[in-house]
Design an enzyme around this catalytic site. Structure first.
Site, PDB file in Angstrom:
ATOM      1  N   ARG A   1      20.886 -25.634  34.270  1.00 23.78           N
ATOM      2  CA  ARG A   1      21.514 -26.964  34.275  1.00 23.78           C
ATOM      3  C   ARG A   1      22.482 -27.171  35.443  1.00 23.78           C
ATOM      4  NH1 ARG A   1      22.086 -27.674  27.670  1.00 23.78           N
ATOM      5  NH2 ARG A   1      19.904 -28.283  27.390  1.00 23.78           N
TER       6      ARG A   1
ATOM      7  N   GLN B   1      25.064 -18.591  19.332  1.00 21.70           N
ATOM      8  CA  GLN B   1      23.753 -18.065  18.939  1.00 21.70           C
ATOM      9  C   GLN B   1      23.820 -16.548  18.817  1.00 21.70           C
ATOM     10  OE1 GLN B   1      20.797 -19.669  21.613  1.00 21.70           O
ATOM     11  NE2 GLN B   1      21.167 -21.755  20.920  1.00 21.70           N
TER      12      GLN B   1
ATOM     13  N   LYS C   1      20.206 -22.190  29.988  1.00 23.16           N
ATOM     14  CA  LYS C   1      19.874 -23.169  28.926  1.00 23.16           C
ATOM     15  C   LYS C   1      18.401 -23.571  29.062  1.00 23.16           C
ATOM     16  CE  LYS C   1      23.867 -23.180  27.023  1.00 23.16           C
ATOM     17  NZ  LYS C   1      24.006 -22.596  25.688  1.00 23.16           N
TER      18      LYS C   1
ATOM     19  N   ASP D   1      27.116 -28.050  25.885  1.00 20.46           N
ATOM     20  CA  ASP D   1      25.897 -28.877  25.954  1.00 20.46           C
ATOM     21  C   ASP D   1      26.170 -30.253  26.556  1.00 20.46           C
ATOM     22  OD1 ASP D   1      24.415 -26.833  24.857  1.00 20.46           O
ATOM     23  OD2 ASP D   1      24.551 -27.594  22.813  1.00 20.46           O
TER      24      ASP D   1
ATOM     25  N   GLY E   1      16.109 -22.260  21.207  1.00 19.61           N
ATOM     26  CA  GLY E   1      16.839 -21.010  21.374  1.00 19.61           C
ATOM     27  C   GLY E   1      17.590 -20.642  20.103  1.00 19.61           C
TER      28      GLY E   1
ATOM     29  N   LYS F   1      22.518 -30.894  15.332  1.00 16.31           N
ATOM     30  CA  LYS F   1      21.404 -29.954  15.490  1.00 16.31           C
ATOM     31  C   LYS F   1      21.781 -28.552  15.002  1.00 16.31           C
ATOM     32  CE  LYS F   1      19.571 -29.072  19.794  1.00 16.31           C
ATOM     33  NZ  LYS F   1      19.303 -27.664  20.104  1.00 16.31           N
ATOM     34  N   SER F   2      22.952 -28.083  15.398  1.00 21.51           N
ATOM     35  CA  SER F   2      23.350 -26.721  15.007  1.00 21.51           C
ATOM     36  C   SER F   2      23.459 -26.596  13.488  1.00 21.51           C
ATOM     37  CB  SER F   2      24.701 -26.372  15.636  1.00 21.51           C
ATOM     38  OG  SER F   2      24.592 -26.321  17.033  1.00 21.51           O
TER      39      SER F   2
ATOM     40  N   ARG G   1      13.779 -17.381  28.457  1.00 15.29           N
ATOM     41  CA  ARG G   1      15.234 -17.349  28.199  1.00 15.29           C
ATOM     42  C   ARG G   1      15.676 -15.955  27.741  1.00 15.29           C
ATOM     43  NH1 ARG G   1      17.008 -22.606  25.112  1.00 15.29           N
ATOM     44  NH2 ARG G   1      19.045 -21.736  25.616  1.00 15.29           N
TER      45      ARG G   1
ATOM     46  N   ARG H   1      21.097 -24.377  10.635  1.00 17.00           N
ATOM     47  CA  ARG H   1      21.742 -23.432   9.718  1.00 17.00           C
ATOM     48  C   ARG H   1      21.542 -23.823   8.263  1.00 17.00           C
ATOM     49  NH1 ARG H   1      23.817 -23.220  14.693  1.00 17.00           N
ATOM     50  NH2 ARG H   1      25.047 -21.436  15.410  1.00 17.00           N
TER      51      ARG H   1
HETATM   52  C1  S3P Z   1      24.035 -23.450  19.707  1.00 17.48           C
HETATM   53  C2  S3P Z   1      24.836 -22.731  20.544  1.00 17.48           C
HETATM   54  C3  S3P Z   1      24.917 -22.990  22.001  1.00 17.48           C
HETATM   55  C4  S3P Z   1      24.382 -24.350  22.361  1.00 17.48           C
HETATM   56  C5  S3P Z   1      23.070 -24.628  21.688  1.00 17.48           C
HETATM   57  C6  S3P Z   1      23.222 -24.574  20.177  1.00 17.48           C
HETATM   58  C7  S3P Z   1      24.002 -23.089  18.284  1.00 17.48           C
HETATM   59  O1  S3P Z   1      24.152 -22.024  22.679  1.00 17.48           O
HETATM   60  O2  S3P Z   1      24.240 -24.451  23.758  1.00 17.48           O
HETATM   61  O3  S3P Z   1      22.587 -25.907  22.052  1.00 17.48           O
HETATM   62  O4  S3P Z   1      23.536 -23.890  17.448  1.00 17.48           O
HETATM   63  O5  S3P Z   1      24.447 -21.990  17.948  1.00 17.48           O
HETATM   64  P1  S3P Z   1      24.753 -20.593  23.107  1.00 17.48           P
HETATM   65  O6  S3P Z   1      25.025 -19.816  21.895  1.00 17.48           O
HETATM   66  O7  S3P Z   1      23.679 -19.962  23.946  1.00 17.48           O
HETATM   67  O8  S3P Z   1      25.992 -20.896  23.899  1.00 17.48           O
END
Ligand code: S3P
Length: 441
Positions: free
Chosen positions: A356, A171, A352, A325, A96, A22-23, A124, A27
């Site tokens: 959680r 993030q 989150k 996560d 987020g 996902k991350s 959030r 990007r």
């Molecule tokens: C993510 C960073 C994490 C993670 C989120 C995805 C990212 O969050 O929990 O699911 O893709 O940069 P945080 O930056 O709030 O820790």
């Protein structure tokens, strides 16, 4: 939609792949849009969050082609200054990552924009990006003056700063680094421990000047220089399987006696693979096979066998950002370990998609597992191999990771166990084919 889940009563066996990370998927679209040339992506995660990112960039004039199954993407980049003023409010849905990373990019544009998301996103915390971006010269305000989205962003000229982030958050770091591409001078983020570094790896591969130093006290210092252009990769970007999704099957194999499974082609970037360390520390039988690189990312097949003895453990410190996560599902597996498991230094779990810590403890108790909230984490009283998972209704709080965690924990029950997951469709946020893939095992 409620979904009823039952125990499996036989071992999980077989080989599967999980959807793309996902991350990295987010990007690939963001940086693909800002690159010169065309970015071809395979293994894109077709979950709702990443589709929100695509929709936002389309609204800023980026031509993005999606295959019918939405796992192959072609992004026609328009360069670092190529975004148009959006045709509409940018809706980040439940994501987020989209909201925060986009805020960094939008702060430096020559147009104004508004960013928002669903009910959960509007609760959030966004001050964590608003504060450093404002220090860089950004004009970013919360429409309802509550530190949350909707965010009103006026395009501004930015300058580099050194920002000591109170949290290890990729993030926050990425929002600052993306803004730093446009800022005069160097932009530095210092974080308490290195959070996932996909942004840094990708920026470097596209030609940006990014450096990372681990300081003697363990903090991470990341610096990006102003950048005139990013160049789209010549090769197809093959996104590895998401370890955060693989985590559910790794955990299922540890919960259900006799299981033996292989999850192929999973991203094991060291800033993400903390779950492997935690489970190994508990005594799990985990083997990495076929280790290789895919672009800048480490990839392997993960072979997991049910392990007779798992012991309770302490999970905290710099390990937390490497498995943030996965903590809900790790807490579920801790229920079958011998002895207590303490998760600490994990206050970030409270902000989150749901709180959680509270939601996990409430859910574990619902199915008869003793657990307690602590100030910065939780304590789970493991029952060992004789774990009993009771029946109940789980309020997922529309949090995809909570829903998948309790689906997996239920597998370890007996003939009588029946767990109903409220709002189970939230799983589509990160793993649309979750139940189909589980059925394959
Ligand atoms: C993510 C960073 C994490 C993670 C989120 C995805 C990212 O969050 O929990 O699911 O893709 O940069 P945080 O930056 O709030 O820790």
């Amino acid at each position: 939609m409620n979904k009823t889940v039952k125990a499996v009563l036989r071992p999980l066996k077989g080989t599967i792949t999980v959807p793309g990370d996902k991350s990295i998927s987010h990007r690939s679209v963001m940086l693909g849009a800002l690159s010169e040339g065309t970015t071809h992506v395979k293994g894109f995660l077709n979950g709702a969050d990443c589709l929100s990112t695509i929709s936002c960039f389309r609204k800023m004039g980026i031509d993005i082609e999606l295959s019918a199954d939405e796992t192959e993407v072609v992004i026609h980049g328009r360069g670092i200054h190529g975004l148009n003023k959006p045709s509409d409010i940018l809706d980040c849905g439940n994501s987020g990552t989209t909201t925060r990373l986009l805020s960094g990019i939008l702060s430096a544009q020559d147009f104004d924009s508004e960013v928002t998301g669903d009910e959960s996103i509007q609760k959030r915390p966004m001050k964590r990006v608003m504060t450093p971006l404002s220090q860089m010269g950004a004009d970013i305000t919360s429409k309802n003056a509550n530190g949350c989205a909707p965010l009103m962003i006026k395009g501004s000229r930015l300058h580099g700063i050194t920002y000591e982030s109170p949290v290890a958050s990729a993030q926050v770091k990425s929002a600052i680094l993306f803004a730093g591409l446009y800022a005069e001078g160097d932009t530095t983020v210092i974080e308490p421990a290195l959070s996932r570094n996909h942004s840094e790896l990708m920026l470097e591969a596209l030609g940006a000047d990014v450096t990372t130093d681990i300081l003697p006290d363990g903090r991470a210092k990341i610096t990006v220089k102003k950048c005139d252009k990013l160049i789209a990769p010549k090769e197809v970007l093959e996104i590895p399987g998401d370890i955060s999704s693989a985590a559910y099957f790794i955990s299922a194999a540890l919960l259900v006696s006799g299981s033996d499974i292989i999850i192929k082609n999973v991203g094991i970037n060291p800033t993400r693979a903390g779950i492997l360390k935690a489970y190994t520390q508990m005594g799990a039988d985990l083997i990495l096979e076929n280790q290789h690189k895919s672009g800048s990312e480490d990839v392997a097949d993960i072979h997991v066998r049910y392990s007779e003895h798992l012991s309770g453990t302490v999970i905290g410190g710099s390990l937390i950002p490497e498995l943030i996560d996965e903590l809900p599902v790790i807490a579920a597996v801790a229920a079958r370990a011998e002895g207590d498991t303490l998760i600490r230094d994990a206050s970030e779990l409270k902000v989150k998609e749901s709180n959680r810590i509270a939601v996990m403890v409430e859910g574990l108790k619902q199915v008869g597992i003793a657990a307690e909230e602590t100030e910065d984490g939780m304590l789970i009283h493991g029952q060992g191999r004789t774990l009993k998972v009771g029946s109940g209704i789980i309020d997922t709080h529309k949090d995809h990771r909570i829903a998948m965690t309790f689906a997996i924990l239920t597998l370890a029950g007996d003939e009588t166990t029946e767990v109903s997951l409220a709002d189970a469709e939230c799983i589509n946020i990160s793993y649309p084919g979750f139940f189909e893939d589980l059925a394959k095992l």
